[in-house]
Design an enzyme around this catalytic site. Structure first.
Site, PDB file in Angstrom:
ATOM      1  N   GLU A 137       1.698  -6.848   6.975  1.00 39.67           N
ATOM      2  CA  GLU A 137       2.349  -6.005   5.967  1.00 39.67           C
ATOM      3  C   GLU A 137       2.860  -4.690   6.531  1.00 39.67           C
ATOM      4  O   GLU A 137       3.739  -4.066   5.937  1.00 39.67           O
ATOM      5  CB  GLU A 137       1.392  -5.754   4.816  1.00 39.67           C
ATOM      6  CG  GLU A 137       0.123  -5.026   5.214  1.00 39.67           C
ATOM      7  CD  GLU A 137      -1.041  -5.392   4.298  1.00 39.67           C
ATOM      8  OE1 GLU A 137      -1.872  -6.217   4.703  1.00 39.67           O
ATOM      9  OE2 GLU A 137      -1.104  -4.863   3.194  1.00 39.67           O
ATOM     10  N   VAL A 138       2.345  -4.271   7.666  1.00 44.80           N
ATOM     11  CA  VAL A 138       2.864  -3.052   8.277  1.00 44.80           C
ATOM     12  C   VAL A 138       4.360  -3.213   8.557  1.00 44.80           C
ATOM     13  O   VAL A 138       5.101  -2.237   8.632  1.00 44.80           O
ATOM     14  CB  VAL A 138       2.074  -2.716   9.568  1.00 44.80           C
ATOM     15  CG1 VAL A 138       2.362  -3.733  10.668  1.00 44.80           C
ATOM     16  CG2 VAL A 138       2.357  -1.305  10.043  1.00 44.80           C
TER      17      VAL A 138
END
Lengths: 296, 247, 296, 247
Positions: B42-43
């Site tokens: 998700e980064v």
């Protein structure tokens, strides 16, 4: 317009008491710790912090008593776990009580996109069935969708690899919610590893994060993200995060940590002398293939 | 726990990896039975191979080197919202018998006994990924009858079709992998059942450390022990990975 | 997985009759004319074309009878004005009548973001007071906002500067709605000026447009965007657009143009021999400053 | 027409430029009275100086060289939706006395006599920019009493506060600059009034070529003729610019 100034000046001019501030928008990397520490040194109060996860920086600002409200998906210490200052504030009101507007990573991004596009809210498929909906007044469920109200920061503070004096910034690696945070914010403060000639930045306009019209300050601050990593410049200082977790377990321990690393440190230049920058600095080169922007 | 979790990854899966143990689980799967599994972070990253240096977080520089995509978080969430993420991993402080996770508040949100860090991407994964798995130290305080706060919804109140009725996109929790055993869920949701107990552990031990009533089931399997090649990857990575020993 | 194939194969396998196809998503540059011409050669029918503006390509596909519906903000010839085939189809049903779902540039972008995030629609401040609202069934006004329904293309065809065999694509210059079109589409077909080693592309993951999981085909097609420009590779062929505008004024003139430039041309390689590629090709080098992605 | 349009650009303005003549107008302003004016282009560009080579479209490579930002269209629209665009330019086939533009359909949309290309970004600019200007060849068929289709809304039906009532963000049309004259609008909207007539042209000529009734106004000014430095820029660019001669 030349926007270069010291961290002290940028923070005092553009992050007033009570401001809504986006920090740590790239998640684990590029966290503007230097800017956060200057906020603490200047005794800023009643801030609303906006971010996705915030690797220890939000915990420090909360512990220092700068924070009125948290609008974020996660607050703690990513490699170590709980945020002890966050716990003390939420559980005991120490050093002060804080308001918590819980989000998910997706919903805080959409809240910023809503502000960027200037609409009251955006719909999403996340959050359905989560009790977060009941605790955050800015999230509602209707017609089988979550509706996430716009969050417009007064200022976004963003650490990048390089920028020019006019505030055009290049950042690389994963960017999290950095782009929407900068577009949504009234103004953007850039802190950078390298201050470069405009020509370097304009050679690759696709890598420029924000329109320069949003940027009000550029602070040249090498190591300004320590202990978080900066692709191509600094590794993550895992031990520093571990030590912070251990020392901040008690309010007294946190106080000592804060004096040692923030209050008794005049500025980032002095701070950098107190860490093992040489070991953390990236020495290798893995350069991006060039793109040819020629027009004839 | 890592080896068992890794077996939940099927070859060709797009896996929403998350942090710590799942990063190891992805590496084990990728180096063994799932050479074509991709990791989504998700980064803002997609990878088709584990990072070659130690990761303290998913956003560490080694995870970017060789990445297939470095982008905005909202773009990784877009893939998951389209139902394109086959498997997600979520950590949790508390899980209940319906697979709901609490990572927000122990006690009332207004005056919590413990303020936990929050959802991060957990609720997004729990709601949007096709199926997900949670890894948990098997302690009675962690495996509770009902969580007091649902951060990341599993099968809600356990009633049939709860997720569909509430409009949740993904299929929900597929398994709870603990340090003692593996719980699974019936199709369409409901209550977790004990599927297998790890070698060297007993049903009584599991029951004693579980916060909800377990009826002795004859057909509980023994968890297949990690094989040498799985162990090899884990040992190699653990040598460079302080974090995992902590978990 | 190696996804390299010929244009003929990519178009026949991934753009069936009746498909909803996003084309020309970068607005004036990088328009996939080669792919569009192959659609015409293969006699594709009943397509729904999705795009912002479409500099002559949509006009050509309409004139060739490939199109059932237009979902776009603008259809014509940017430097020359009206699209004559578009006019004939809309005014006289020649060669066939078409459905027109009008958008604005902003609303077509949001329609694709809605599909990318898998929500039924997104709200916007545009379109209020415009009669477009009344003619497009996928746009409604409520609560003082326009609500734009999701548009999910079956396939987006995107021309880029370089890609690798797995379908990881680098594009630069202004990108219009390319990113949201690729994310919203079921699948993406890449056509590229250069087919390069994976290492070149992975050296700069921030410049990669789409997740490779969306990409189903890679076609190495130098000059595949002619007469539209490609930053660093080809200038815009203004005369070619001017000639097309003049010749397409009548159905007969368009028919002759189509035979000359599409039907009687076996493929792009042959097409390139018929234009003055040497003059149009960019010879200069203005290279982007490298970004260091090293981790240690 | 270009010189007059350029004077609508104030120093420091962020200008949503668009195509053709406005590109010239931006160049004239930037090189004369508005050295700090920036240009925003919906293709996904921001600039603080005109391109140094000829542009057939805003997306041509010369417009990217030296750009301050190459991005997605939706990001340029975001700035405009936030009210940060000071001035926009919109071309049109038809304008009416309330400043509404039609670039979609002459005749009924179901069976149009003429299908025009459509809005492009026109409606977005008309609704969202703080103020905008349209440039038009002064022909009776182009300056009509009421457009049959409003693509880009000006002041709607001309009633006071029409834009506010309908929730339009920006202030609407500031001027219609034609080959013969300049029309302006009263604050808060309403009907266009004749502000100035270009040197060498007469009120009767304007009236004869305008599709709505003009009452002879004594206080109509004469448009200030282009000054030498404005003309210098126009000549320099026109030498390299086929498109402008066409307009």
């Amino acid at each position: 317009m030349d926007k270069v100034m010291t961290m002290a000046e940028a923070v005092s001019r553009f992050v007033p008491d009570g401001a809504t501030v986006a920090l740590g928008t790239a998640l684990e990397p590029l966290i503007p710790f230097a800017a956060g520490h200057e906020l603490i040194r200047q005794g800023r109060r009643d801030l609303e912090l906006v971010g996705p996860i915030s690797d220890a920086l939000f915990d420090q600002l909360i512990g220092a008593g700068c924070v009125r409200r948290i609008t974020a998906a996660w607050v703690g210490n990513v490699s170590e776990g709980l945020g002890h200052c966050y716990r003390r504030a939420a559980e005991k009101g120490v050093p002060r009580s804080i308001e918590i507007y819980d989000h998910t990573n997706f919903s805080i991004s959409l809240a910023l996109w809503a502000a960027a596009w200037n609409v009251p809210s955006l719909p999403a498929r996340t959050l359905l069935g989560s009790d977060i909906v009941g605790t955050n007044p800015n999230i509602a469920v209707a017609d089988g969708l979550a509706h996430i109200k716009a969050v417009r920061p007064d200022v976004a503070v963003v650490h990048v690899q390089r920028a020019d004096a006019m505030g055009r910034a290049h950042a690389w690696g994963p960017l999290g919610i950095t782009e929407e945070a900068g577009l949504a914010a009234e103004r953007v403060v850039i802190t950078c590893e390298e201050l470069v000639e405009a020509g370097v930045i304009l050679s690759d306009p696709n890598r420029i994060l924000f329109p320069e019209t949003k940027v009000v300050a550029v602070v040249h601050q090498p190591g300004g993200a320590h202990p978080s990593p900066v692709q191509g410049y600094f590794k993550r200082d895992h031990e520093f995060f571990r030590d912070y977790a251990a020392e901040s377990r008690t309010a007294e321990g946190f106080g000592a940590w804060l004096r040692r690393w923030v209050q008794d440190v005049p500025d980032r230049t002095e701070y950098m002398k107190r860490i093992d920058a040489a070991t953390l600095r990236v020495k290798g080169k893995q350069l991006s293939a060039p793109a040819n922007f020629a027009d004839e | 726990m890592v080896a068992i979790a890794s077996r939940e990854i099927r070859d060709g899966d797009l896996v929403f990896v998350g942090m710590r143990l799942p990063i190891l689980a992805y590496a084990v799967a990728r180096n063994n039975h799932a050479p074509n599994a991709r990791g989504l972070f998700e980064v803002g990253l997609m990878r088709d191979q584990p990072a070659s240096n130690f990761l303290g977080t998913m956003g560490d520089p080694p995870n970017v080197v060789g990445a297939l995509w470095a982008t905005r978080m909202s773009n990784t969430m877009a893939l998951m919202a389209q139902g394109l993420v086959d498997l997600g991993f979520i950590g949790g402080a508390e899980v209940d018998r319906f697979g709901n996770l609490n990572t927000s508040y122990v006690g009332s949100p207004a005056a919590p006994e413990v303020k936990l860090p929050g959802s991060g991407g957990g609720a997004d994964i729990a709601i949007l990924s096709k199926r997900w798995v949670t890894l948990m130290n098997h302690e009675r305080r962690r495996l509770v009858d009902r969580v007091s706060f649902i951060t990341s919804p599993g099968h809600g109140d356990g009633s049939a079709g709860w997720r569909k009725r509430n409009g949740l996109l993904g299929g929900g929790p597929a398994a709870i992998v603990t340090t003692l055993c593996v719980f699974r869920f019936p199709d369409g949701g409901g209550e977790a059942y004990l599927d297998s107990i790890h070698p060297g552990h007993t049903f009584d031990e599991v029951r004693a450390n579980t916060g909800w009533a377990l009826d002795a089931a004859e057909d509980v399997k023994q968890t297949v022990a990690p094989n040498p090649s799985e162990l090899a990857v884990i040992r190699r990575l653990q040598n460079t990975d302080g974090a995992t020993t902590a978990v």
